[in-house]
Design a protein around this motif. Structure first.
Motif, PDB file in Angstrom:
ATOM      1  N   GLU A   1     -13.317  15.700 -68.079  1.00 19.82           N
ATOM      2  CA  GLU A   1     -14.635  16.066 -67.657  1.00 19.82           C
ATOM      3  C   GLU A   1     -15.247  17.023 -68.371  1.00 19.82           C
ATOM      4  O   GLU A   1     -16.422  16.984 -67.920  1.00 19.82           O
ATOM      5  CB  GLU A   1     -14.249  16.744 -65.789  1.00 19.82           C
ATOM      6  CG  GLU A   1     -13.264  18.142 -66.277  1.00 19.82           C
ATOM      7  CD  GLU A   1     -13.077  18.559 -64.901  1.00 19.82           C
ATOM      8  OE1 GLU A   1     -13.634  18.282 -63.775  1.00 19.82           O
ATOM      9  OE2 GLU A   1     -12.015  19.125 -64.727  1.00 19.82           O
ATOM     10  N   ASN A   2     -14.864  17.595 -69.433  1.00 20.11           N
ATOM     11  CA  ASN A   2     -15.789  18.522 -70.134  1.00 20.11           C
ATOM     12  C   ASN A   2     -16.815  17.767 -71.029  1.00 20.11           C
ATOM     13  O   ASN A   2     -17.944  18.034 -71.139  1.00 20.11           O
ATOM     14  CB  ASN A   2     -14.793  19.339 -71.095  1.00 20.11           C
ATOM     15  CG  ASN A   2     -13.929  20.461 -70.369  1.00 20.11           C
ATOM     16  OD1 ASN A   2     -14.301  20.977 -69.316  1.00 20.11           O
ATOM     17  ND2 ASN A   2     -12.675  20.568 -70.694  1.00 20.11           N
ATOM     18  N   SER A   3     -16.199  16.628 -71.531  1.00 21.48           N
ATOM     19  CA  SER A   3     -17.132  15.833 -72.230  1.00 21.48           C
ATOM     20  C   SER A   3     -17.781  14.388 -71.701  1.00 21.48           C
ATOM     21  O   SER A   3     -18.461  13.683 -72.189  1.00 21.48           O
ATOM     22  CB  SER A   3     -16.255  15.407 -73.633  1.00 21.48           C
ATOM     23  OG  SER A   3     -15.247  14.453 -73.279  1.00 21.48           O
ATOM     24  N   TYR A   4     -17.112  14.364 -70.266  1.00 23.28           N
ATOM     25  CA  TYR A   4     -17.449  13.284 -69.292  1.00 23.28           C
ATOM     26  C   TYR A   4     -17.141  11.808 -70.090  1.00 23.28           C
ATOM     27  O   TYR A   4     -18.044  11.097 -70.275  1.00 23.28           O
ATOM     28  CB  TYR A   4     -18.963  13.438 -69.352  1.00 23.28           C
ATOM     29  CG  TYR A   4     -19.426  14.259 -68.071  1.00 23.28           C
ATOM     30  CD1 TYR A   4     -19.266  14.004 -66.646  1.00 23.28           C
ATOM     31  CD2 TYR A   4     -19.736  15.462 -68.358  1.00 23.28           C
ATOM     32  CE1 TYR A   4     -19.622  14.900 -65.484  1.00 23.28           C
ATOM     33  CE2 TYR A   4     -20.051  16.513 -67.325  1.00 23.28           C
ATOM     34  CZ  TYR A   4     -19.766  16.155 -65.995  1.00 23.28           C
ATOM     35  OH  TYR A   4     -20.153  17.125 -65.072  1.00 23.28           O
ATOM     36  N   THR A   5     -16.064  11.924 -70.676  1.00 19.99           N
ATOM     37  CA  THR A   5     -15.573  10.681 -70.981  1.00 19.99           C
ATOM     38  C   THR A   5     -14.274  10.215 -70.556  1.00 19.99           C
ATOM     39  O   THR A   5     -13.498  11.173 -70.016  1.00 19.99           O
ATOM     40  CB  THR A   5     -15.094  10.761 -72.687  1.00 19.99           C
ATOM     41  OG1 THR A   5     -14.379  11.744 -73.025  1.00 19.99           O
ATOM     42  CG2 THR A   5     -16.737  11.112 -73.541  1.00 19.99           C
TER      43      THR A   5
ATOM     44  N   PHE B   1     -22.539   7.843 -64.832  1.00 18.83           N
ATOM     45  CA  PHE B   1     -22.371   9.063 -64.508  1.00 18.83           C
ATOM     46  C   PHE B   1     -21.601   9.026 -63.088  1.00 18.83           C
ATOM     47  O   PHE B   1     -20.435   9.690 -62.866  1.00 18.83           O
ATOM     48  CB  PHE B   1     -23.451  10.024 -64.125  1.00 18.83           C
ATOM     49  CG  PHE B   1     -23.130  11.346 -63.543  1.00 18.83           C
ATOM     50  CD1 PHE B   1     -22.572  12.465 -64.355  1.00 18.83           C
ATOM     51  CD2 PHE B   1     -23.512  11.773 -62.158  1.00 18.83           C
ATOM     52  CE1 PHE B   1     -22.221  13.603 -63.816  1.00 18.83           C
ATOM     53  CE2 PHE B   1     -23.277  12.916 -61.830  1.00 18.83           C
ATOM     54  CZ  PHE B   1     -22.614  13.901 -62.496  1.00 18.83           C
TER      55      PHE B   1
ATOM     56  N   PHE C   1     -18.195   7.682 -63.567  1.00 20.35           N
ATOM     57  CA  PHE C   1     -17.269   8.432 -64.018  1.00 20.35           C
ATOM     58  C   PHE C   1     -16.898   9.462 -63.035  1.00 20.35           C
ATOM     59  O   PHE C   1     -15.341   9.713 -62.788  1.00 20.35           O
ATOM     60  CB  PHE C   1     -17.917   9.404 -65.155  1.00 20.35           C
ATOM     61  CG  PHE C   1     -17.041  10.299 -65.618  1.00 20.35           C
ATOM     62  CD1 PHE C   1     -16.022  10.014 -66.756  1.00 20.35           C
ATOM     63  CD2 PHE C   1     -17.276  11.612 -65.273  1.00 20.35           C
ATOM     64  CE1 PHE C   1     -15.184  11.070 -67.015  1.00 20.35           C
ATOM     65  CE2 PHE C   1     -16.363  12.689 -65.664  1.00 20.35           C
ATOM     66  CZ  PHE C   1     -15.496  12.722 -66.770  1.00 20.35           C
ATOM     67  N   GLU C   2     -17.656  10.184 -62.287  1.00 21.28           N
ATOM     68  CA  GLU C   2     -17.331  10.845 -61.300  1.00 21.28           C
ATOM     69  C   GLU C   2     -16.436  10.314 -60.204  1.00 21.28           C
ATOM     70  O   GLU C   2     -15.637  10.732 -59.593  1.00 21.28           O
ATOM     71  CB  GLU C   2     -18.531  11.425 -60.421  1.00 21.28           C
ATOM     72  CG  GLU C   2     -19.720  12.363 -61.349  1.00 21.28           C
ATOM     73  CD  GLU C   2     -18.719  13.673 -61.522  1.00 21.28           C
ATOM     74  OE1 GLU C   2     -18.073  14.436 -60.445  1.00 21.28           O
ATOM     75  OE2 GLU C   2     -18.436  14.147 -62.804  1.00 21.28           O
TER      76      GLU C   2
ATOM     77  N   LYS D   1     -13.093   9.854 -61.722  1.00 22.14           N
ATOM     78  CA  LYS D   1     -12.265  11.444 -61.927  1.00 22.14           C
ATOM     79  C   LYS D   1     -12.009  11.807 -60.695  1.00 22.14           C
ATOM     80  O   LYS D   1     -10.695  12.145 -60.362  1.00 22.14           O
ATOM     81  CB  LYS D   1     -13.397  12.169 -62.514  1.00 22.14           C
ATOM     82  CG  LYS D   1     -12.820  13.696 -62.683  1.00 22.14           C
ATOM     83  CD  LYS D   1     -13.570  14.423 -62.943  1.00 22.14           C
ATOM     84  CE  LYS D   1     -14.848  15.046 -61.961  1.00 22.14           C
ATOM     85  NZ  LYS D   1     -15.636  15.971 -62.140  1.00 22.14           N
TER      86      LYS D   1
END
Length: 237
Positions: free
Chosen positions: A139-143, A155, A158-159, A162
């Motif tokens: 989650e720090n690099s959104y990868t 985005f 990814f959310e 996650k």
């Protein structure tokens, strides 16, 4: 010493359901095997579910417990004859015979709690990275990666991935996901969630799309990507 919850409707309590449990040094609490347990789930490290007699009722309760996420491993207690009725559809972490001895009961408790603890550590939201088998979410690099392969996610995709991965096994309705991922001020319909789930599964690929399971008439949940038969219980749209 573990905090063990035993769900049963037997008058003989643990002495009848799983006699060996009473010989171990664990703190055992006994409650009725009813869905009302979900209203106020007690603190526990492991849950034993009495599945020796009324198998249909036990199966229904086990599916409810595991789909809503009780926060601890669930082990079904059954008889020799009842083993043939227990399948992946039950959603339990393990099954044990009511005649099991103290050493076996202790080992099952230790292994189940150990595996559950390892999963929680791997998915510590404060670490900035969530790892579930071959899937890594940073989650720090959104990868997000699958076996080292980077996923080209938007985005919101990814959310969504996650959020589901942070709550493995817990079922979320489309409305809940819409609120958590898109926020209160989003006026789109819940169909938006279905569209993003479909796109997310496509990007995960055939081998991993099943980690996002569909619970019919309820919503979606994240299933840990293991080789266990429990994967067979997930329905993929």
């Amino acid at each position: 010493m573990a905090r063990v919850l035993l769900l049963t409707n037997s008058q003989g309590a643990s002495a009848e359901v799983l006699p060996a449990l009473g010989l171990l040094q664990h703190h055992v609490r006994i409650l009725a095997a009813e869905a009302s347990i979900l209203i106020d789930v007690p603190e526990m490290d492991l849950l034993f579910l009495d599945a020796r007699r009324d198998l249909p009722a036990a199966k229904s309760l086990s599916r409810l417990l595991t789909s809503t996420g009780v926060g601890s491993p669930v082990i079904a207690v059954t008889t020799e004859g009842g083993l043939s009725a227990i399948s992946a559809e039950w959603g339990v972490d393990d099954v044990i015979l009511d005649t099991a001895g103290p050493a076996e009961v202790e080992a099952r408790i230790r292994i189940a709690i150990g595996e559950h603890t390892a999963i929680l550590k791997a998915q510590d939201p404060h670490s900035g990275e969530i790892r579930t088998g071959d899937i890594a979410i940073d989650e720090n690099s959104y990868t997000a990666k699958v076996r080292g392969r980077s996923l080209d996610l938007t985005f919101k995709e990814f959310e969504l991935l996650k959020y589901l991965a942070q709550h493995p096994g817990r079922v979320f309705t489309r409305a809940q996901l819409l609120q958590e991922i898109w926020g209160y001020d989003y006026f789109g319909g819940t169909r938006t969630v279905d569209v993003h789930i479909r796109r997310l599964r496509a990007k995960l690929g055939p081998e991993f799309e099943s980690i996002i399971g569909t619970v019919r008439n309820v919503g979606y949940r994240f299933t840990l990507p293991t080789n266990k038969e429990s994967h067979l219980q997930e329905r993929v749209q």
